[in-house]
Scaffold this motif. Structure first.
Motif, PDB file in Angstrom:
ATOM      1  N   TYR B  14      32.605  43.445  34.914  1.00  0.00           N
ATOM      2  CA  TYR B  14      32.110  43.305  36.291  1.00  0.00           C
ATOM      3  C   TYR B  14      31.810  44.662  36.928  1.00  0.00           C
ATOM      4  O   TYR B  14      30.853  44.797  37.685  1.00  0.00           O
ATOM      5  CB  TYR B  14      33.115  42.535  37.156  1.00  0.00           C
ATOM      6  N   ARG B  27      38.780  41.061  42.025  1.00  0.00           N
ATOM      7  CA  ARG B  27      38.704  39.815  42.781  1.00  0.00           C
ATOM      8  C   ARG B  27      37.813  38.803  42.059  1.00  0.00           C
ATOM      9  O   ARG B  27      38.160  37.624  41.915  1.00  0.00           O
ATOM     10  CB  ARG B  27      38.127  40.126  44.184  1.00  0.00           C
ATOM     11  N   LEU B  28      36.654  39.267  41.566  1.00  0.00           N
ATOM     12  CA  LEU B  28      35.729  38.372  40.860  1.00  0.00           C
ATOM     13  C   LEU B  28      36.365  37.840  39.575  1.00  0.00           C
ATOM     14  O   LEU B  28      36.209  36.664  39.234  1.00  0.00           O
ATOM     15  CB  LEU B  28      34.418  39.098  40.530  1.00  0.00           C
ATOM     16  N   PHE B  30      39.593  37.372  38.876  1.00  0.00           N
ATOM     17  CA  PHE B  30      40.584  36.338  39.173  1.00  0.00           C
ATOM     18  C   PHE B  30      39.908  35.051  39.640  1.00  0.00           C
ATOM     19  O   PHE B  30      40.359  33.953  39.319  1.00  0.00           O
ATOM     20  CB  PHE B  30      41.591  36.833  40.214  1.00  0.00           C
ATOM     21  N   TYR B  31      38.811  35.211  40.392  1.00  0.00           N
ATOM     22  CA  TYR B  31      38.075  34.034  40.825  1.00  0.00           C
ATOM     23  C   TYR B  31      37.516  33.294  39.605  1.00  0.00           C
ATOM     24  O   TYR B  31      37.540  32.060  39.547  1.00  0.00           O
ATOM     25  CB  TYR B  31      36.944  34.445  41.770  1.00  0.00           C
ATOM     26  N   THR B  32      37.022  34.066  38.630  1.00  0.00           N
ATOM     27  CA  THR B  32      36.433  33.472  37.427  1.00  0.00           C
ATOM     28  C   THR B  32      37.460  32.599  36.692  1.00  0.00           C
ATOM     29  O   THR B  32      37.132  31.525  36.205  1.00  0.00           O
ATOM     30  CB  THR B  32      35.940  34.578  36.471  1.00  0.00           C
TER      31      THR B  32
END
Lengths: 199, 199
Positions: B14, B27-28, B30-32
Motif C-alpha cells: 500500500y 489503516r488500509l 487492517f481494513y482489507t
C-alpha cells in the motif's frame, strides 16, 4: 463512454477502501498500470495472503499466522498481567515501545451504544473465560482510547472484573510528552492536575 | 516487534501507492483484513488484470483491451479532427462530455524541461507519423492542461504541425462556467478578456 473493463474494475475495487473516492481511485488505478509488473503481482499476492493466512489468536485475539500467537506462546513474558486493547494496532503501538513485557487481550472494538455495540459484540466473553481459567493473572490494564467510548469500556471492564479480586488499572491521562500547557485542552489539564505525581 | 509477515507485506504494498504513507497503509491493510473474502479476491484479480490485459492503442495511445481501440475503430466518428491530450484521464474527461465526436491522440506526458522530459520522451513521433500517413486529418486540437507545461507543449506542437498545412487549435482559456469574476485570478481574467466572444 466507460473506461475499459479491467481499469473500471480496478477503480471500483479501490473505491471500496475507506477514505478513497472515485477521483483518488482513478488516480491510483492509473498509477497501478504504470507500476512495475512485479510490484503489482506482489500487491495482489499480499492481498490474498493477508486475507487467507492471518487468523485471530484463540487466546488473546491478536492477528497471527500461528495459533497461539508469538506473544501468548512466549513463556519468558510476565504471565500475571494482561493489557486489554481495542484493536490490534493498539497492541502493536504498545509492543513497539519495547517496555511492556507481559500479555495482551484484543477486544476488536469498544462499547458504543450509538453504533449498537454492546458487551456481546466485542471480545469480552473470551477475556472473562481466560481470567477464570488462568489463576496466574493478577492484574488487568485497560488500554482503550482516552475518549468517551474507551472510558465507558474501561468502566464496564472494571466493574465486571474487580469483584473477582483482580487488580484493574487504566492508562494514565495527562499531558503528552513534549507538549505545551497553553495548547492543551481543558479536560486534559484537569486530568493532569488530578493525576499529578509526587516528585 | 513486527506485524505478522502477510500484513507487513500488504502495508508495504500500500505504501508504494502515491500519497499513501505508513499510517494510511496500516489503516488500509487492517481494513482489507475485515473486507469480505470475495471483495479482496476481486481486488487482487483486478490488479493483475489491469496490468496484464490493458495495452496502449497503436494508433492513438489510448488504454485499450483491443488494438486499435474502440474510438480509432469507430468509423462513424469524424476522421478529420484529432484532439491531443496529455493523459488517458483527459481523454475520458472530454469523451464523457458526449459532445466531441472525432479522434484522439494521447501524448502520455507533457514537455517538461524541469523533469528532463523532451519531445522524444512523449508520444509526439507517433502523432507526426499518423498525420503524415493520414490525409483525411485536417485539424489538430491541443487539449493539454492550462498551465506552463501544457502551454509549452501546445506551442511546440503548433510550430511542428502548422508548416504541414494543418489547422492547429488550443482549448479556450477563460472563466469556468458558474464562477465569480471577483474570485478569478488575474491571468484567467486577462485571458477571458482577450478571448472574448461576440454576442
Amino acid at each position: 463512454m466507460q473506461y475499459p473493463e479491467p481499469i473500471a474494475k480496478l477503480i471500483d475495487s479501490y473505491t471500496k477502501l475507506p477514505g478513497i473516492g472515485i477521483k483518488t481511485a482513478t488516480r491510483l488505478a492509473f498509477y497501478t498500470i504504470d507500476m512495475p509488473e512485479e510490484d503489482v503481482t506482489s500487491f495482489a499476492q499480499s492481498l490474498i495472503s493477508a486475507k487467507r493466512d492471518l487468523h485471530f489468536c484463540s487466546i488473546c485475539g491478536n492477528l497471527t499466522e500461528t495459533d497461539p500467537c508469538v506473544i501468548c506462546s512466549d513463556n519468558s513474558r510476565d504471565q500475571s498481567t494482561v493489557l486489554v486493547v481495542a484493536e490490534v494496532k493498539d497492541l502493536m503501538a504498545i509492543e513497539n515501545t519495547g517496555e511492556y513485557k507481559a500479555l495482551y487481550h484484543v477486544l476488536h472494538g469498544v462499547l458504543s451504544p450509538l453504533e449498537g455495540k454492546g458487551p456481546d459484540d466485542i471480545n469480552i466473553e473470551s477475556l472473562v473465560n481466560r481470567l477464570q481459567k488462568d489463576d496466574t493473572i493478577q492484574e488487568v490494564i485497560v488500554a482503550t482510547n482516552a475518549n468517551a467510548e474507551g472510558e465507558a469500556t474501561a468502566m464496564y471492564l472494571s466493574r465486571l472484573l474487580k469483584p473477582a479480586g483482580l487488580k484493574v488499572s487504566r492508562l494514565a491521562t495527562g499531558l503528552s510528552v513534549g507538549s505545551d500547557i497553553d495548547y492543551a485542552d481543558q479536560i486534559t489539564l484537569i486530568k493532569a492536575v488530578e493525576g499529578r505525581t509526587q516528585l
